[in-house]
Enzyme design. Structure first.
Site, PDB file in Angstrom:
ATOM      1  N   GLU A  79       0.817  -1.218   0.000  1.00 13.59           N
ATOM      2  CA  GLU A  79       0.000   0.000   0.000  1.00 13.59           C
ATOM      3  C   GLU A  79       0.849   1.266   0.000  1.00 13.59           C
ATOM      4  O   GLU A  79       0.456   2.273  -0.596  1.00 13.59           O
ATOM      5  CB  GLU A  79      -0.958   0.008   1.199  1.00 13.59           C
ATOM      6  CG  GLU A  79      -2.072  -1.021   1.129  1.00 13.59           C
ATOM      7  CD  GLU A  79      -1.695  -2.363   1.737  1.00 13.59           C
ATOM      8  OE1 GLU A  79      -2.557  -3.262   1.785  1.00 13.59           O
ATOM      9  OE2 GLU A  79      -0.523  -2.507   2.170  1.00 13.59           O
ATOM     10  N   PHE A 141     -12.362  -7.135  13.274  1.00  8.95           N
ATOM     11  CA  PHE A 141     -11.170  -7.565  12.548  1.00  8.95           C
ATOM     12  C   PHE A 141     -10.811  -6.540  11.482  1.00  8.95           C
ATOM     13  O   PHE A 141     -11.657  -6.128  10.690  1.00  8.95           O
ATOM     14  CB  PHE A 141     -11.416  -8.933  11.900  1.00  8.95           C
ATOM     15  CG  PHE A 141     -10.256  -9.422  11.077  1.00  8.95           C
ATOM     16  CD1 PHE A 141      -9.051  -9.760  11.685  1.00  8.95           C
ATOM     17  CD2 PHE A 141     -10.359  -9.535   9.698  1.00  8.95           C
ATOM     18  CE1 PHE A 141      -7.978 -10.201  10.921  1.00  8.95           C
ATOM     19  CE2 PHE A 141      -9.299  -9.967   8.929  1.00  8.95           C
ATOM     20  CZ  PHE A 141      -8.102 -10.314   9.548  1.00  8.95           C
ATOM     21  N   GLN A 142      -9.566  -6.125  11.485  1.00 11.73           N
ATOM     22  CA  GLN A 142      -9.019  -5.138  10.553  1.00 11.73           C
ATOM     23  C   GLN A 142      -9.781  -3.810  10.582  1.00 11.73           C
ATOM     24  O   GLN A 142      -9.932  -3.135   9.569  1.00 11.73           O
ATOM     25  CB  GLN A 142      -8.955  -5.703   9.129  1.00 11.73           C
ATOM     26  CG  GLN A 142      -7.897  -6.790   8.986  1.00 11.73           C
ATOM     27  CD  GLN A 142      -7.565  -7.130   7.549  1.00 11.73           C
ATOM     28  OE1 GLN A 142      -8.398  -6.999   6.655  1.00 11.73           O
ATOM     29  NE2 GLN A 142      -6.349  -7.591   7.312  1.00 11.73           N
ATOM     30  N   LYS A 191     -18.025  -1.541   4.225  1.00 11.94           N
ATOM     31  CA  LYS A 191     -18.301  -2.612   3.262  1.00 11.94           C
ATOM     32  C   LYS A 191     -19.800  -2.755   2.980  1.00 11.94           C
ATOM     33  O   LYS A 191     -20.190  -3.042   1.843  1.00 11.94           O
ATOM     34  CB  LYS A 191     -17.730  -3.935   3.780  1.00 11.94           C
ATOM     35  CG  LYS A 191     -17.808  -5.056   2.749  1.00 11.94           C
ATOM     36  CD  LYS A 191     -17.002  -6.273   3.164  1.00 11.94           C
ATOM     37  CE  LYS A 191     -17.023  -7.343   2.077  1.00 11.94           C
ATOM     38  NZ  LYS A 191     -16.202  -8.516   2.430  1.00 11.94           N
ATOM     39  N   MET A 507      23.473  10.102   3.773  1.00  7.17           N
ATOM     40  CA  MET A 507      23.277  11.429   4.340  1.00  7.17           C
ATOM     41  C   MET A 507      23.504  11.423   5.846  1.00  7.17           C
ATOM     42  O   MET A 507      24.071  12.376   6.406  1.00  7.17           O
ATOM     43  CB  MET A 507      21.876  11.957   4.016  1.00  7.17           C
ATOM     44  CG  MET A 507      21.668  13.417   4.390  1.00  7.17           C
ATOM     45  SD  MET A 507      22.787  14.546   3.532  1.00  7.17           S
ATOM     46  CE  MET A 507      21.902  14.805   2.001  1.00  7.17           C
TER      47      MET A 507
END
Length: 607
Positions: A79, A141-142, A191, A507
């Site tokens: 993602e 969940f999630q 959903k 760096m």
């Protein structure tokens, strides 16, 4: 032009810029799922490419995407990769980038990219799946409250609680992302909303009256006349331009020609003014040129266009352009006076503001009142440029990173889109590759997100530029999103990858060398028990993803390797081994002033 107009995503129009000839898959009064309404809303915004990774809470959206003949869905492998890809797409095309993720960890993996887009003013719409409405707040969940998580790093966000709101919310999201100061907008879609049947209304008005009232008004002639008076009395004026000028390159260049004023650029503004022009003073700031920083430090009028006086530009604020009157034009009123007080400020889009200023200068000249020539001041700046050119040491057969970038520029003649990760390679790419046009330079500026290079390059490539897209990356930054090698192969995106591999976090090592007595604390990325081995082997990562690759270690072999990379029809990875002792110079240490600029030295010396 007709094809281009069909592909433009939203822009700043008050109504959806539905592509000409668009036909819905559904009858006017035919019920369809919320997910199909969402996808059609994207189609009506002109979206033709988006970046996504599916999951349980976004599965319905992906099913709807398979029913679309208009949208190409690019499956990134993480993602964070997809949101950086959407940024790269937006930065090159000027259109709104779109990405989609599932709930929970999918949504939280977008967070860095949203913060990055917020700081760099990138127009972006991120869509996340969410658990069904009855489960919100139950630690399902999630489940993650992504609206709350991202509230301070998005321009606006939405939790869709009514399927009938989808057309309006999508229209508002695209308008918000693209208008005013661009930025990211998040839409969180439960959903059960995705599954609910409804008949959409595509004529719902936006509910953005307060926002619309805060957009910049047209520039006023009275303010322009003030600026012209300041130009008339100035002897050492300088233009300081930034990312807010990307859409106004023609107006900036006309102003510089009409007024004869030297131009310096921020990291985000590279390419707005032709960096290959003999009079270009290039980048200012911490790793800017001596002559750009000299011009600002010595100026008596600083014309700040589309900038925010970032700390990496200003150093010690009180000492920055301390002798100059300041004109600040910006589309975001919050930036005016935030870090540095302006003597004349204008809340306006830079493009119409500069167009009006240019007209005023021409009118004055036609009436026999031209601006001063500033010839002596320009000569002084050019003398500084001649005295303090960008340079690097000459060594025997080792490949220096600056030399590799300079050679790439020489071979391409600057005709390429360059993406970078974050670190030394990013600064060298800003210094030694000359950008002649805007939107050919893709980098993470404000947030400094390592891992940005490869995914942003694939997003840029997906926007179908007529130029090669090259990711100039460092080994530390590249490995953070190395999985997107699989994406460029699977999606047939011919991104070229040039890794400047010094086996260190370069760096950070530079700061350790300069300010911590070269005590390297966890900045070596190779094998601790075998420092001579190049580890990891990026050519094998590439081979696993069917990307042709080679490694080059000798200067004599570099040009041929670069030419093979550029000639490859598909993606290609070139692993260039460089010494870790090189430092990015010039350097003004953080919080210091132009008088403290460092122009010599590297990691081979003690400090």
């Amino acid at each position: 032009l007709a094809l281009q107009s069909q592909r433009v995503s939203s822009g700043k129009s008050l109504v959806a810029p539905t592509p000409k000839g668009f036909v819905s898959r559904y009858g006017d009064n035919e019920p369809r799922k919320g997910c199909d309404i969402l996808v059609e809303a994207l189609e009506r915004e002109g979206v033709r490419t988006l970046f996504a990774y599916p999951g349980g809470a976004s599965l319905e959206i992906h099913q709807a995407l398979t029913r679309s003949d208009n949208i190409r869905t690019i499956l990134c492998r993480h993602e964070q990769g997809e949101v950086f890809a959407a940024e790269g797409y937006a930065k090159v095309s000027g259109r709104v980038g779109v990405c989609i993720a599932t709930s929970g960890p999918g949504a939280t993996n977008l967070v860095t990219g949203l913060a990055d887009a917020m700081l760099d003013s990138v127009p972006l719409v991120a869509i996340t799946g969410q658990v069904p409405r009855p489960f919100i707040g139950t630690d399902a969940f999630q489940e993650t409250p992504i609206v709350e998580v991202t509230r301070s790093i998005t321009k606006h966000n939405y939790l869709v609680m009514d399927v009938d709101d989808i057309p309006r919310i999508v229209r508002e999201a695209f308008f918000l992302a693209a208008s005013g100061r661009p930025g990211p907008v998040l839409i969180d879609v439960p959903k059960d909303i995705q599954q609910q049947l409804a008949v959409p209304s595509w004529t719902q008005p936006m509910r953005l009256n307060a926002y619309l009232s805060r957009l910049p008004p047209p520039p006023q002639r009275a303010q322009v006349d003030q600026i012209v008076r300041l130009l008339r009395s100035a002897k050492r004026p300088v233009v300081y331009l930034g990312g807010g000028c990307l859409h106004a390159a023609d107006e900036v260049r006309e102003f510089a020609r009409l007024a004869g004023v030297p131009v310096v650029s921020t990291l985000m503004g590279l390419g707005v003014y032709d960096q290959s022009a003999p009079d270009a003073l290039h980048m200012l700031g911490m790793h800017g040129t001596v002559y750009a920083n000299y011009a600002v430090d010595s100026s008596d009028l600083l014309l700040a266009f589309g900038v925010r006086f970032d700390d990496r530009v200003t150093g010690k604020l009180d000492a920055f352009a301390a002798r100059a009157s300041i004109v600040h034009i910006d589309i975001d009123p919050a930036e005016i006076g935030k870090n540095k007080e302006a003597h004349v400020s204008m809340h306006a889009d830079v493009l119409p503001a500069l167009a009006l200023i240019n007209d005023a200068i021409k009118e004055e000249a036609a009436a026999g009142r031209p601006l001063p020539s500033y010839a002596e001041w320009r000569d002084e700046c050019m003398a500084q440029k001649a005295q303090w050119p960008l340079k690097y040491p000459q060594v025997s057969d080792a490949i220096l990173p600056q030399e590799a970038i300079e050679m790439l520029y020489d071979i391409t003649k600057g005709e390429a889109v360059i993406a970078t990760g974050v670190g030394q390679h990013q600064m060298w790419a800003a210094q030694f590759f000359k950008y002649t046009q805007p939107r050919r330079w893709i980098t993470s500026g404000g947030l400094g997100s390592m891992g940005f290079g490869l995914p942003s390059a694939l997003g840029a490539m997906a926007s179908k530029p007529d130029l090669p897209v090259i990711d100039i990356d460092g080994d530390g930054s590249f490995i953070m999103n190395v999985q997107e090698l699989a994406t460029i192969t699977a999606e047939k995106l011919p991104v070229k990858i040039m890794i400047l591999n010094n086996q260190h976090l370069g760096m950070v090592v530079q700061w350790e060398d300069r300010f911590y007595k070269a005590n390297h604390a966890h900045t070596f990325l190779g094998l601790p028990d075998n420092e001579e081995e190049i580890f990891p082997d990026f050519t094998k990562f590439a081979a696993a993803c069917k990307v042709p690759a080679e490694r080059v270690t000798r200067k004599a072999d570099l040009r041929g390797a670069l030419e093979r990379m550029l000639a490859a029809e598909g993606p290609y990875l070139l692993d260039i081994i460089v010494p870790h002792q090189e430092h990015v110079l010039p350097m003004i240490p953080g919080g210091r002033t132009f008088k403290d600029i460092i122009t010599e030295g590297d990691g081979r010396q003690e400090y």
